[in-house]
Motif scaffolding. Sequence first.
Motif, PDB file in Angstrom:
ATOM      1  N   MET A   1      -1.676  -6.265  12.680  1.00 27.85           N
ATOM      2  CA  MET A   1      -0.967  -5.085  12.175  1.00 27.85           C
ATOM      3  C   MET A   1      -1.773  -4.322  11.128  1.00 27.85           C
ATOM      4  SD  MET A   1       2.953  -6.479  11.883  1.00 27.85           S
ATOM      5  CE  MET A   1       3.536  -4.936  11.204  1.00 27.85           C
ATOM      6  N   PRO A   3      -4.096  -2.008  11.256  1.00 26.21           N
ATOM      7  CA  PRO A   3      -4.210  -0.543  11.326  1.00 26.21           C
ATOM      8  C   PRO A   3      -2.973   0.211  10.827  1.00 26.21           C
ATOM      9  CG  PRO A   3      -4.895  -1.568  13.390  1.00 26.21           C
ATOM     10  CD  PRO A   3      -4.256  -2.634  12.576  1.00 26.21           C
ATOM     11  N   MET A   4      -1.835  -0.465  10.749  1.00 22.87           N
ATOM     12  CA  MET A   4      -0.625   0.234  10.298  1.00 22.87           C
ATOM     13  C   MET A   4      -0.608   0.445   8.785  1.00 22.87           C
ATOM     14  SD  MET A   4       2.261  -1.483  12.745  1.00 22.87           S
ATOM     15  CE  MET A   4       3.550  -0.378  12.212  1.00 22.87           C
ATOM     16  N   LEU A   6       0.228  -1.578   6.296  1.00 22.70           N
ATOM     17  CA  LEU A   6       1.445  -2.034   5.624  1.00 22.70           C
ATOM     18  C   LEU A   6       1.190  -3.190   4.656  1.00 22.70           C
ATOM     19  CD1 LEU A   6       3.990  -1.926   8.598  1.00 22.70           C
ATOM     20  CD2 LEU A   6       3.398  -0.151   6.951  1.00 22.70           C
ATOM     21  N   MET A   7      -0.089  -3.585   4.497  1.00 23.54           N
ATOM     22  CA  MET A   7      -0.427  -4.654   3.550  1.00 23.54           C
ATOM     23  C   MET A   7      -0.928  -4.003   2.276  1.00 23.54           C
ATOM     24  SD  MET A   7      -0.551  -8.022   3.468  1.00 23.54           S
ATOM     25  CE  MET A   7      -1.093  -9.038   4.824  1.00 23.54           C
ATOM     26  N   GLN A   8      -0.020  -3.768   1.345  1.00 23.88           N
ATOM     27  CA  GLN A   8      -0.400  -3.101   0.091  1.00 23.88           C
ATOM     28  C   GLN A   8       0.132  -3.910  -1.091  1.00 23.88           C
ATOM     29  OE1 GLN A   8       0.459   1.115  -0.043  1.00 23.88           O
ATOM     30  NE2 GLN A   8      -0.001   1.367   2.110  1.00 23.88           N
ATOM     31  N   PRO A   9      -0.658  -4.913  -1.553  1.00 24.03           N
ATOM     32  CA  PRO A   9      -0.206  -5.739  -2.682  1.00 24.03           C
ATOM     33  C   PRO A   9       0.119  -4.877  -3.895  1.00 24.03           C
ATOM     34  CG  PRO A   9      -2.234  -6.605  -1.712  1.00 24.03           C
ATOM     35  CD  PRO A   9      -2.000  -5.282  -1.083  1.00 24.03           C
ATOM     36  N   GLN A  10       1.123  -5.302  -4.643  1.00 26.44           N
ATOM     37  CA  GLN A  10       1.576  -4.568  -5.826  1.00 26.44           C
ATOM     38  C   GLN A  10       1.090  -5.274  -7.095  1.00 26.44           C
ATOM     39  OE1 GLN A  10       3.646  -1.687  -5.199  1.00 26.44           O
ATOM     40  NE2 GLN A  10       2.806  -2.175  -3.181  1.00 26.44           N
ATOM     41  N   PRO A  11       1.079  -4.582  -8.214  1.00 29.58           N
ATOM     42  CA  PRO A  11       0.738  -5.266  -9.485  1.00 29.58           C
ATOM     43  C   PRO A  11       1.761  -6.366  -9.793  1.00 29.58           C
ATOM     44  CG  PRO A  11       0.753  -2.877  -9.751  1.00 29.58           C
ATOM     45  CD  PRO A  11       1.328  -3.149  -8.404  1.00 29.58           C
ATOM     46  N   LEU A  12       1.282  -7.460 -10.359  1.00 31.73           N
ATOM     47  CA  LEU A  12       2.183  -8.570 -10.693  1.00 31.73           C
ATOM     48  C   LEU A  12       3.115  -8.171 -11.832  1.00 31.73           C
ATOM     49  CD1 LEU A  12      -0.076 -11.763 -10.653  1.00 31.73           C
ATOM     50  CD2 LEU A  12       1.914 -11.333  -9.213  1.00 31.73           C
ATOM     51  N   ASN A  13       4.360  -8.634 -11.798  1.00 30.97           N
ATOM     52  CA  ASN A  13       5.259  -8.445 -12.935  1.00 30.97           C
ATOM     53  C   ASN A  13       6.000  -9.759 -13.210  1.00 30.97           C
ATOM     54  OD1 ASN A  13       7.537  -8.603 -11.237  1.00 30.97           O
ATOM     55  ND2 ASN A  13       7.514  -6.397 -10.849  1.00 30.97           N
ATOM     56  N   HIS A  16       7.905 -11.554 -10.301  1.00 34.53           N
ATOM     57  CA  HIS A  16       7.066 -12.302  -9.352  1.00 34.53           C
ATOM     58  C   HIS A  16       6.728 -13.675  -9.911  1.00 34.53           C
ATOM     59  CE1 HIS A  16       5.667  -8.000  -8.303  1.00 34.53           C
ATOM     60  NE2 HIS A  16       6.592  -8.371  -7.423  1.00 34.53           N
ATOM     61  N   ILE A  20       7.844 -17.470  -8.418  1.00 33.29           N
ATOM     62  CA  ILE A  20       6.931 -18.533  -7.975  1.00 33.29           C
ATOM     63  C   ILE A  20       7.081 -19.769  -8.867  1.00 33.29           C
ATOM     64  CG2 ILE A  20       4.896 -17.706  -9.248  1.00 33.29           C
ATOM     65  CD1 ILE A  20       4.836 -19.214  -5.745  1.00 33.29           C
TER      66      ILE A  20
ATOM     67  N   GLY B 251       5.041  -6.227  -1.051  1.00 32.40           N
ATOM     68  CA  GLY B 251       4.210  -5.197  -0.409  1.00 32.40           C
ATOM     69  C   GLY B 251       3.367  -5.767   0.719  1.00 32.40           C
ATOM     70  N   THR B 321       0.161  -9.143  -6.213  1.00 31.15           N
ATOM     71  CA  THR B 321       1.217  -9.968  -5.612  1.00 31.15           C
ATOM     72  C   THR B 321       0.704 -10.914  -4.521  1.00 31.15           C
ATOM     73  OG1 THR B 321       1.696  -8.048  -4.218  1.00 31.15           O
ATOM     74  CG2 THR B 321       3.142  -8.409  -6.088  1.00 31.15           C
TER      75      THR B 321
END
Lengths: 74, 368
Positions: A1, A3-4, A6-13, A16, A20, B251, B321
């Motif tokens: 997937m 090319p779509m 949709l894998m956009q990691p976000q900043p940790l907060n 999160h 964990i 994400g 993340t």
Amino acid sequence: MAPMGLMQPQPLNGFHLAGILALTLAWLSRLFLPTAAQAASSPDWMLKGYVTALNASQPHPDTITTHRNHYQYQ
Amino acid sequence: MTLILPDKLFHLDRLSIILMALVIFIGVCVGSFAYRYLKGDTQYRPFFFRLAVLIGSVIIMVSADHLLLLLIAWCLSNGLLVRLMIYKKNWKAAKAAGLLATKNFVWGAIWVASAFVLFYTATGETSIQALVHQPTLSSTTLLALGLLLMGAMTQSAIWPFHRWLLSSLNSPTPVSAIMHAGLINGGGFLLARFAPLYLQSPALLTVLVVLGFCTALLGTLWKLMQPDVKRMLACSTMGQMGFMVVQCGLGLFPAAVAHLVWHGLFKAYLFLSSGSAAQEKRVDLRYPPGPVAFSCALVCGSIGSFCFAISSGKAWMSGDTTLVLIGVAFLTASQFALPMLQSKPLQRLPLALIGTGLFGLVYGAASS
């Protein structure tokens, strides 16, 4: 997937990290805390918590088949 | 790899193809199981008819590019699922479970429909592809995304919309299998379909993370308390859906879709084999593990998560993340290795290292 895009990691907060940490603690407690069968006695708060969680996880009473005579296989 | 079909009603991309393949494969497995399991039943032929229409409606749902078509397929597939759940009208408990699921799905449909109306009002678009590639989010679109999230939560039994799932277990086993392996994934599909818009809203992603973690922890805790196998599986589904939503909130939507597929496959197997649960061997896990075995398991967890990072193209120690997903891969690989290391840990360490390394590579490759 890939090319779509949709894998956009976000900043940790903090949420999160708390999540964990909770998963890790749950795993460690499952491994190292004695089960009810192993423990000599369990504190009251733990017993009350267990019953509360057990009750919260039950199906709706109307959806439980308590009398098989209502559940004919035809 | 996209294909725009005539009239712009459908849009085939990798997401729709993966989910179509999943639902067709699960449908064939469930159908071949039910072929003998339901033999002699008065509802035998209607069951197969409804199952085929249900699979068809899910295929339309995952390939739809028109908001109205998606909504119609969404409602039709949920209606068929409820009909399959009730199965026989004189089964009072199943009827009550169907009624509970109907109430849940009606609320879900109302929220999804409201979201679509707001999308149309804000953008004038009925094409999902045109909609998700809007460069900015207006306040109306943001509200629509919130409503869409509520609809996804009802479908995937995310806390506090989980009651219908835990109450649905008096349906025949093939129905439970198609429900837990197929229709429950609808929420994840909806989030992944509108992912480009969610990725523009960090606040909504954080909401997804919080709700997902709550559901994952509750479902997994409740699973450990249940006295029968189908209730355990239902709570397990709830926990897995929670973790899938967490991955959306991080994400990492492709990882969430990979999770849906793996979960669908193993949960269908577990439901269809639930009748044999009493004959399964019980393994004594001998908790708590000794210090040597636990240390070896942590080494295996590190190797497994490292292989997962390599094969999924992620950094092992990143400051975003991805670190949460790598952390979960570490916990999973450690737990995977632990039963192998409970006796003679040092002698079995090479085998456990190879096992967890392969486990990480395969799971990572599927999540990229």
